[in-house]
Scaffold this motif. Structure first.
Motif, PDB file in Angstrom:
ATOM      1  N   ILE A  99       0.843  -1.222   0.119  1.00 38.46           N
ATOM      2  CA  ILE A  99       0.192   0.087   0.070  1.00 38.46           C
ATOM      3  C   ILE A  99       0.839   1.255  -0.017  1.00 38.46           C
ATOM      4  O   ILE A  99       0.606   2.266  -0.913  1.00 38.46           O
ATOM      5  N   ILE A 100       2.075   1.219   0.927  1.00 35.35           N
ATOM      6  CA  ILE A 100       2.870   2.334   0.799  1.00 35.35           C
ATOM      7  C   ILE A 100       3.592   2.385  -0.512  1.00 35.35           C
ATOM      8  O   ILE A 100       3.500   3.840  -1.186  1.00 35.35           O
ATOM      9  N   ASP A 101       3.704   1.400  -1.102  1.00 33.54           N
ATOM     10  CA  ASP A 101       4.470   1.281  -2.743  1.00 33.54           C
ATOM     11  C   ASP A 101       3.541   1.812  -3.698  1.00 33.54           C
ATOM     12  O   ASP A 101       3.756   2.580  -4.766  1.00 33.54           O
ATOM     13  N   TYR A 102       2.007   1.693  -3.400  1.00 29.87           N
ATOM     14  CA  TYR A 102       0.910   2.103  -4.190  1.00 29.87           C
ATOM     15  C   TYR A 102       0.912   3.466  -4.248  1.00 29.87           C
ATOM     16  O   TYR A 102       0.687   4.127  -5.457  1.00 29.87           O
ATOM     17  N   PHE A 103       1.300   4.338  -3.126  1.00 30.19           N
ATOM     18  CA  PHE A 103       0.990   5.589  -3.219  1.00 30.19           C
ATOM     19  C   PHE A 103       2.634   6.238  -3.243  1.00 30.19           C
ATOM     20  O   PHE A 103       2.716   7.483  -3.163  1.00 30.19           O
ATOM     21  N   ASP A 104       3.647   5.391  -3.730  1.00 31.76           N
ATOM     22  CA  ASP A 104       5.000   5.763  -4.090  1.00 31.76           C
ATOM     23  C   ASP A 104       5.543   6.379  -2.835  1.00 31.76           C
ATOM     24  O   ASP A 104       6.436   7.268  -2.948  1.00 31.76           O
ATOM     25  N   GLY A 105       5.180   5.831  -1.646  1.00 30.85           N
ATOM     26  CA  GLY A 105       5.777   6.434  -0.395  1.00 30.85           C
ATOM     27  C   GLY A 105       7.235   6.089  -0.148  1.00 30.85           C
ATOM     28  O   GLY A 105       7.730   7.035   0.448  1.00 30.85           O
ATOM     29  N   SER A 162       2.212  10.656  -0.619  1.00 24.04           N
ATOM     30  CA  SER A 162       3.473   9.690  -0.604  1.00 24.04           C
ATOM     31  C   SER A 162       4.143   9.584   0.911  1.00 24.04           C
ATOM     32  O   SER A 162       4.271   8.537   1.273  1.00 24.04           O
ATOM     33  N   ALA A 163       4.438  10.883   1.439  1.00 26.82           N
ATOM     34  CA  ALA A 163       5.102  10.934   2.829  1.00 26.82           C
ATOM     35  C   ALA A 163       4.094  10.460   3.922  1.00 26.82           C
ATOM     36  O   ALA A 163       4.386   9.821   4.632  1.00 26.82           O
ATOM     37  N   THR A 164       2.799  10.878   3.544  1.00 28.88           N
ATOM     38  CA  THR A 164       1.832  10.599   4.735  1.00 28.88           C
ATOM     39  C   THR A 164       1.801   9.201   4.812  1.00 28.88           C
ATOM     40  O   THR A 164       1.623   8.438   5.822  1.00 28.88           O
ATOM     41  N   MET A 165       1.443   8.493   3.734  1.00 28.30           N
ATOM     42  CA  MET A 165       1.180   7.062   3.683  1.00 28.30           C
ATOM     43  C   MET A 165       2.554   6.256   4.242  1.00 28.30           C
ATOM     44  O   MET A 165       2.307   5.109   4.624  1.00 28.30           O
ATOM     45  N   LEU A 166       3.626   6.608   3.985  1.00 30.35           N
ATOM     46  CA  LEU A 166       4.953   5.892   4.493  1.00 30.35           C
ATOM     47  C   LEU A 166       4.964   6.171   6.081  1.00 30.35           C
ATOM     48  O   LEU A 166       5.393   5.088   6.579  1.00 30.35           O
ATOM     49  N   TYR A 167       4.823   7.224   6.373  1.00 23.53           N
ATOM     50  CA  TYR A 167       4.889   7.548   7.867  1.00 23.53           C
ATOM     51  C   TYR A 167       3.594   6.716   8.568  1.00 23.53           C
ATOM     52  O   TYR A 167       4.020   6.292   9.581  1.00 23.53           O
ATOM     53  N   LEU A 168       2.545   6.713   8.038  1.00 21.85           N
ATOM     54  CA  LEU A 168       1.456   5.914   8.578  1.00 21.85           C
ATOM     55  C   LEU A 168       1.669   4.405   8.627  1.00 21.85           C
ATOM     56  O   LEU A 168       1.544   3.698   9.466  1.00 21.85           O
ATOM     57  N   GLY A 169       2.171   4.028   7.372  1.00 21.10           N
ATOM     58  CA  GLY A 169       2.418   2.593   7.150  1.00 21.10           C
ATOM     59  C   GLY A 169       3.446   1.994   8.277  1.00 21.10           C
ATOM     60  O   GLY A 169       3.175   0.978   8.858  1.00 21.10           O
TER      61      GLY A 169
END
Length: 467
Positions: free
Chosen positions: A102-108, A245-252
């Motif tokens: 999912i992180i990758d889906y958003f290019d996190g 991208s950054a939001t989903m990375l930190y959230l994940g």
């Protein structure tokens, strides 16, 4: 019958190691080995003299005296127990891999790429080694390996280069997991079994674990594989992270780090917390995906692509990218080892050691002999799963809580598995994610892992004499 089951396991094990030579996916022998071993156990149950009750970590009393129906019922219960424990790992793994996708889906992961300014292979090696060491202590070595190899795939494009980094990540992740009560399943077993405490784990094992990671990384940094710079993708180099991208990375990543805290508070298995984390991340993914494709794109192929994404759930997309062959391979090999464990062979070996080595537990020679046995246990954990070996050690030794011996077992079992790629959960996952050949790892990485393991053992022995 026991000899036949062991033979089937050995043949299956060889088929996995010779995957590239046989041109047979390792998934096939793993599943076949698991099914045949358990079938032989069920058919020959009346011929076994011992049976290991995994739920109690002890041999069943008077097993030969039980009725046939009682033995079959015991086999079913044991199989269900092992399936449950294996499913815990697999569901946890599915959750972690889905969050990563999912992180990758958003290019996190492009956010992390933007922080990695260097192209030097040596600097990237040290960066990922240190990250693997500390991250595995927080979220366990299995999840840390998944996360870091996923990031590595975005930074190092050439697979020939990437598998070298993956090999050192395995060593670092296993070393980092050894000194944390939640970093490795065997350390967790000893912690839950009240053999070790968290403060003493840190005192005894932090320095040996650091050296177990640092020494192989230092030696590897002088190898040709880590000289020069990585090749970069010009198109990817110039691309900018997306809005979320950054939001989903930190959230994940935050959701994965949350899992150990959830386990500590609720005392529930880690996969429950991972499922909660996945639900939270998936909720935000669905919300953000609506805004991600809400702005009309340019006409032509891009418009069609955006239209396709707009009607595709990010969760469904991420689940479709999960490496199911790796999951099934993991199922096969863990359940095959469980079949051997159920026969009580390891506990029989432990009893034999007690009788043949009466010096164990007496000073000064007893300590030396115990050290050799524990180091052999570490080497053995590279060949056989370290969980049954640590379970065997619980019956082999009777020392009190926080005795240095238990800490040595935690270190040896946790780091010894790095010597073979299928000797640890981190190695098995890396093997699946990067399609690493068993013999490539044996030639290129195993000797580095052995040096790290040996240096860590010597460091532990020196520290034990000081503390």
């Amino acid at each position: 019958m026991e000899s036949l089951i062991i033979l089937i396991f050995v043949v299956g094990y060889l088929a996995i190691t010779l995957e590239h030579n046989l041109k047979l996916d390792k998934l096939i022998p793993a599943l076949a080995m698991m099914a045949i071993c358990w079938a032989m156990v069920a058919v020959g149950v009346d011929g076994f003299s011992t049976w290991f009750d995994s739920s109690k970590h002890a041999l069943v009393d008077n097993f030969p005296g039980l009725l046939h129906e009682e033995k079959l019922h015991l086999v079913e219960e044991t199989l269900l127990h092992h399936l449950g424990k294996t499913a815990e790992i697999l569901v946890f793994l599915l959750g972690a891999m889905t969050i990563v996708e999912i992180i990758d889906y958003f290019d996190g992961f492009s956010t992390i790429k933007s922080y990695v300014k260097t192209k030097s292979k040596k600097k990237i090696l040290w960066l990922f080694g240190i990250l693997a060491f500390f991250l595995s202590a927080i979220i366990d070595n299995l999840t840390a390996t998944i996360v870091l190899i996923s990031i590595l795939q975005k930074i190092v494009k050439r697979r020939e280069d990437r598998i070298w980094f993956a090999g050192l990540i395995i060593i670092a992740a296993n070393a980092g997991g050894a000194w944390s009560p939640i970093g490795d399943v065997t350390t967790t077993m000893l912690w839950i079994g009240k053999k070790v405490s968290t403060p003493m784990l840190f005192i005894y094992l932090f320095l040996p674990s650091v050296l177990c990671m640092v020494v192989p990384t230092f030696i590897a940094s002088f190898l040709p594989a880590f000289k020069g710079e990585i090749e970069t993708d010009e198109k990817a180099e110039n691309s900018k992270p997306g809005k979320h991208s950054a939001t989903m990375l930190y959230l994940g990543l935050g959701a994965i780090v949350f899992v150990p805290f959830f386990k500590t508070v609720t005392h529930l298995p880690p996969y429950v917390g991972m499922m909660l984390s996945l639900a939270v991340v998936a909720t935000f993914a669905e919300i953000y995906s609506r805004s991600k494709f809400s702005i009309s794109s340019a006409i032509g192929d891009e418009a069609e692509e955006h239209e396709e994404h707009a009607h595709h759930s990010p969760v469904h997309s991420s689940l479709s990218k999960i490496e199911m062959p790796s999951i099934l391979f993991f199922l096969g090999i863990l359940m095959a080892v469980a079949a051997l464990e159920s026969l009580g062979i390891l506990f029989g070996f432990a009893e034999m050691l007690k009788e043949s080595i009466p010096l164990m537990g007496t000073e000064p020679n007893g300590t030396l002999v115990s050290d050799l046995v524990v180091m052999l246990l570490g080497v053995g954990s590279a060949i056989i799963d370290n969980v049954p070996l640590v379970a065997a050690s619980l019956g082999m030794f009777s020392e009190t809580v926080d005795n240095p011996l238990w800490h040595f077992i935690a270190f040896s079992a946790g780091t010894g598995g790095s010597m073979l790629i299928i000797g640890s959960a981190a190695g098995v996952v890396a093997m699946g994610m990067e399609k690493i050949d068993f013999f490539w790892y044996l030639k290129k990485i195993s000797w580095l892992a052995f040096i790290g393991f040996f240096v860590g053992c010597i460091t532990f022995m020196l520290m034990r004499s000081i503390i």
